[in-house]
Design a protein around this motif. Structure first.
Motif, PDB file in Angstrom:
ATOM      1  N   ARG A  21      -6.796 -14.642  -3.502  1.00  0.00           N
ATOM      2  CA  ARG A  21      -7.437 -13.161  -3.640  1.00  0.00           C
ATOM      3  C   ARG A  21      -6.702 -12.515  -2.036  1.00  0.00           C
ATOM      4  N   GLU A  22      -6.916 -13.315  -1.196  1.00  0.00           N
ATOM      5  CA  GLU A  22      -6.287 -12.720   0.291  1.00  0.00           C
ATOM      6  C   GLU A  22      -5.169 -12.423   0.239  1.00  0.00           C
ATOM      7  N   LYS A  23      -4.264 -13.191  -0.435  1.00  0.00           N
ATOM      8  CA  LYS A  23      -2.638 -13.095  -0.414  1.00  0.00           C
ATOM      9  C   LYS A  23      -2.275 -11.798  -1.424  1.00  0.00           C
ATOM     10  N   ILE A  24      -3.104 -11.844  -2.486  1.00  0.00           N
ATOM     11  CA  ILE A  24      -2.939 -10.628  -3.259  1.00  0.00           C
ATOM     12  C   ILE A  24      -3.393  -9.370  -2.360  1.00  0.00           C
ATOM     13  N   ARG A  25      -4.297  -9.361  -1.354  1.00  0.00           N
ATOM     14  CA  ARG A  25      -4.758  -8.069  -0.790  1.00  0.00           C
ATOM     15  C   ARG A  25      -3.687  -7.702   0.247  1.00  0.00           C
ATOM     16  N   LYS A  26      -2.976  -8.971   0.769  1.00  0.00           N
ATOM     17  CA  LYS A  26      -2.085  -8.658   1.868  1.00  0.00           C
ATOM     18  C   LYS A  26      -0.638  -8.147   1.358  1.00  0.00           C
ATOM     19  N   THR A  27      -0.271  -8.861   0.170  1.00  0.00           N
ATOM     20  CA  THR A  27       1.030  -8.525  -0.261  1.00  0.00           C
ATOM     21  C   THR A  27       1.075  -7.509  -1.366  1.00  0.00           C
ATOM     22  N   GLY A  28       0.124  -7.262  -2.184  1.00  0.00           N
ATOM     23  CA  GLY A  28      -0.154  -6.062  -3.206  1.00  0.00           C
ATOM     24  C   GLY A  28       0.783  -6.779  -4.508  1.00  0.00           C
ATOM     25  N   ARG A  29       1.185  -8.054  -4.369  1.00  0.00           N
ATOM     26  CA  ARG A  29       1.665  -8.886  -5.583  1.00  0.00           C
ATOM     27  C   ARG A  29       0.619  -9.435  -6.743  1.00  0.00           C
ATOM     28  N   LYS A  30       1.131  -9.623  -7.752  1.00  0.00           N
ATOM     29  CA  LYS A  30       0.189 -10.061  -8.873  1.00  0.00           C
ATOM     30  C   LYS A  30       0.309 -11.684  -9.132  1.00  0.00           C
ATOM     31  N   TYR A  31      -0.804 -12.247  -9.400  1.00  0.00           N
ATOM     32  CA  TYR A  31      -1.093 -13.453  -9.561  1.00  0.00           C
ATOM     33  C   TYR A  31      -1.441 -13.579 -11.225  1.00  0.00           C
ATOM     34  N   MET A  32      -0.605 -13.944 -12.095  1.00  0.00           N
ATOM     35  CA  MET A  32      -1.148 -13.969 -13.554  1.00  0.00           C
ATOM     36  C   MET A  32      -1.105 -15.534 -14.165  1.00  0.00           C
ATOM     37  N   VAL A  33      -1.738 -15.621 -15.158  1.00  0.00           N
ATOM     38  CA  VAL A  33      -2.135 -16.811 -15.602  1.00  0.00           C
ATOM     39  C   VAL A  33      -1.866 -16.844 -17.432  1.00  0.00           C
ATOM     40  N   TYR A  34      -1.188 -17.717 -17.780  1.00  0.00           N
ATOM     41  CA  TYR A  34      -0.656 -18.014 -19.049  1.00  0.00           C
ATOM     42  C   TYR A  34      -1.811 -18.774 -19.711  1.00  0.00           C
ATOM     43  N   TYR A  35      -2.816 -17.982 -20.438  1.00  0.00           N
ATOM     44  CA  TYR A  35      -3.742 -18.337 -21.191  1.00  0.00           C
ATOM     45  C   TYR A  35      -3.189 -18.462 -22.775  1.00  0.00           C
ATOM     46  N   SER A  36      -2.574 -19.111 -22.876  1.00  0.00           N
ATOM     47  CA  SER A  36      -1.676 -19.293 -24.268  1.00  0.00           C
ATOM     48  C   SER A  36      -2.550 -19.017 -25.500  1.00  0.00           C
ATOM     49  N   GLU A  37      -3.851 -19.584 -25.562  1.00  0.00           N
ATOM     50  CA  GLU A  37      -4.560 -19.602 -26.655  1.00  0.00           C
ATOM     51  C   GLU A  37      -4.969 -18.301 -27.150  1.00  0.00           C
ATOM     52  N   ARG A  38      -5.186 -17.046 -25.984  1.00  0.00           N
ATOM     53  CA  ARG A  38      -5.242 -15.844 -26.278  1.00  0.00           C
ATOM     54  C   ARG A  38      -4.041 -15.008 -26.453  1.00  0.00           C
ATOM     55  N   ILE A  39      -3.287 -15.073 -25.500  1.00  0.00           N
ATOM     56  CA  ILE A  39      -2.086 -14.094 -25.109  1.00  0.00           C
ATOM     57  C   ILE A  39      -0.879 -14.347 -26.125  1.00  0.00           C
ATOM     58  N   HIS A  40      -0.973 -15.687 -26.642  1.00  0.00           N
ATOM     59  CA  HIS A  40       0.292 -16.192 -27.616  1.00  0.00           C
ATOM     60  C   HIS A  40       0.153 -16.641 -28.778  1.00  0.00           C
TER      61      HIS A  40
ATOM     62  N   ALA B 297      -0.643 -23.054  -4.248  1.00  0.00           N
ATOM     63  CA  ALA B 297       0.362 -23.166  -3.120  1.00  0.00           C
ATOM     64  C   ALA B 297       1.571 -22.470  -3.465  1.00  0.00           C
ATOM     65  N   LEU B 298       1.888 -22.676  -4.854  1.00  0.00           N
ATOM     66  CA  LEU B 298       3.330 -22.256  -5.159  1.00  0.00           C
ATOM     67  C   LEU B 298       3.244 -20.537  -5.231  1.00  0.00           C
ATOM     68  N   GLY B 299       2.124 -20.325  -5.618  1.00  0.00           N
ATOM     69  CA  GLY B 299       2.041 -18.876  -6.041  1.00  0.00           C
ATOM     70  C   GLY B 299       1.789 -18.003  -4.646  1.00  0.00           C
ATOM     71  N   LEU B 300       1.282 -18.676  -3.737  1.00  0.00           N
ATOM     72  CA  LEU B 300       1.370 -18.056  -2.127  1.00  0.00           C
ATOM     73  C   LEU B 300       2.694 -17.744  -1.671  1.00  0.00           C
ATOM     74  N   ARG B 301       3.419 -18.877  -1.955  1.00  0.00           N
ATOM     75  CA  ARG B 301       4.887 -18.727  -1.411  1.00  0.00           C
ATOM     76  C   ARG B 301       5.498 -17.703  -2.384  1.00  0.00           C
ATOM     77  N   VAL B 302       5.208 -17.766  -3.526  1.00  0.00           N
ATOM     78  CA  VAL B 302       5.967 -16.652  -4.383  1.00  0.00           C
ATOM     79  C   VAL B 302       5.721 -15.141  -3.895  1.00  0.00           C
ATOM     80  N   MET B 303       4.326 -14.850  -3.526  1.00  0.00           N
ATOM     81  CA  MET B 303       3.874 -13.639  -3.124  1.00  0.00           C
ATOM     82  C   MET B 303       4.374 -13.307  -1.735  1.00  0.00           C
ATOM     83  N   ASP B 304       4.356 -14.173  -1.100  1.00  0.00           N
ATOM     84  CA  ASP B 304       4.958 -14.283   0.388  1.00  0.00           C
ATOM     85  C   ASP B 304       6.421 -13.734   0.265  1.00  0.00           C
ATOM     86  N   ALA B 305       7.095 -14.240  -0.675  1.00  0.00           N
ATOM     87  CA  ALA B 305       8.408 -13.795  -0.920  1.00  0.00           C
ATOM     88  C   ALA B 305       8.649 -12.391  -1.710  1.00  0.00           C
ATOM     89  N   GLY B 306       7.521 -11.607  -1.789  1.00  0.00           N
ATOM     90  CA  GLY B 306       7.465 -10.290  -2.333  1.00  0.00           C
ATOM     91  C   GLY B 306       7.656 -10.259  -3.808  1.00  0.00           C
TER      92      GLY B 306
END
Length: 309
Positions: free
Chosen positions: A157-176, A128-137
């Protein structure tokens, strides 16, 4: 040489064993679990000051500190922080004094300078937070697990298609984790063959249950153990085996040792089959013994295929 290769070489030129030792010492100082562990690395800016402005919203999980560490070390400018709990904000400002406390989430979302919002909300509220963030551009960077229901995935997925924004995830065990990043780089270079199977083990320590927030023990809010810490294992399998999709062939969960918390799943395991034929078995639990100096962590065993000439 690409920017990524230069970054990897500069990272490897630093004393990784010493860095790992430092992190081990940090773990000893913690209160028995990894909820508030925040990796710190050597700053490697890839943007100039003020070029990439970020904000932190929802401080329900301590991973927000690691997320902001990684971004600011890469050169991001942390401008704002907001959480309805003023004590969480005060603690955050002690770690990141450069941030300004916002009066509301909306103040951050309306700031045109902010390019990305980091969030570590209660797991069931992250979408829900992510949807609000992407709605804000703005782009969104959330702690894992990013969702607790299939409906949330479709909404994102629908919000990404609509806004073109990114929804990214902190999988720390691999990326950090240096070793995990380096393993991915070696695979990408073809230096160690093609992984075809992954056995993953993700033990964790629950520590003092009273030190955990109430939502940690409510399945509707944390999503279950396979969603919570199991998602780490699945993400690593998909990445290292270059799988774009996979099916769960078998899974089980249980509560074996925490009868006072009936909605807590303290053990889980699953078997996955990837679209390219790769396979994975993983198990996760909350049974790391108190005698160990760390809360647990990820261990992966790989099976490799190498073409012989």
């Amino acid at each position: 040489m690409t920017m990524k290769e230069k970054w990897m070489l500069s990272w490897l030129d630093s004393d990784i064993p010493q860095g790992v030792g430092g992190r081990r010492e940090e773990r000893r100082k913690m209160n028995g679990n990894g909820m508030n562990y925040a990796p710190k690395g050597k700053p490697q800016p890839v943007v100039g000051s003020g070029e990439f402005v970020i904000a932190a919203v929802a401080l329900d999980h301590g991973h927000i500190y690691g997320m902001c560490n990684g971004l600011t070390e890469a050169g991001a400018t942390l401008k704002w922080v907001y959480d309805p709990d003023p004590e969480k904000v005060k603690a955050f400002l002690r770690a990141f004094p450069q941030a300004q406390p916002a009066e509301s989430e909306e103040q951050i979302l309306q700031d045109p300078e902010v390019k990305l919002v980091c969030g570590a909300a209660v797991t069931s509220l992250r979408c829900a937070l992510g949807l609000r963030v992407m709605d804000a551009g703005k782009d969104y960077f959330t702690d894992k697990a990013p969702f607790t229901t299939l409906e949330q995935i479709e909404a994102a997925r629908e919000k990404i298609r609509k806004t073109g924004r990114k929804y990214m995830v902190y999988y720390s065990e691999r990326i950090h984790v240096e070793a995990a990043v380096y393993a991915g780089w070696l695979i990408e270079q073809g230096a160690i063959g093609t992984p075809i199977h992954v056995d993953g083990f993700g033990p964790h320590r629950i520590g003092n249950p009273h030190s955990r927030p109430d939502w940690f023990f409510e399945k509707e809010k944390y999503g279950g153990i396979l969603c919570d810490i199991g998602s780490h294992q699945i993400e690593q399998f998909l990445f290292y085996c270059n799988e774009k999709d996979a099916k769960i062939q078998y899974s089980q969960v249980g509560n074996y040792a925490h009868p006072d918390y009936p909605e807590l799943e303290d053990f889980g395991e699953a078997v996955l089959l990837g679209a390219n034929g790769g396979t994975q078995h993983f198990r996760v639990d909350w049974f790391t013994p108190d005698g160990l100096s760390t809360w647990g962590g990820r261990k992966n065993l790989y099976s490799w295929h190498r073409r012989l000439y």
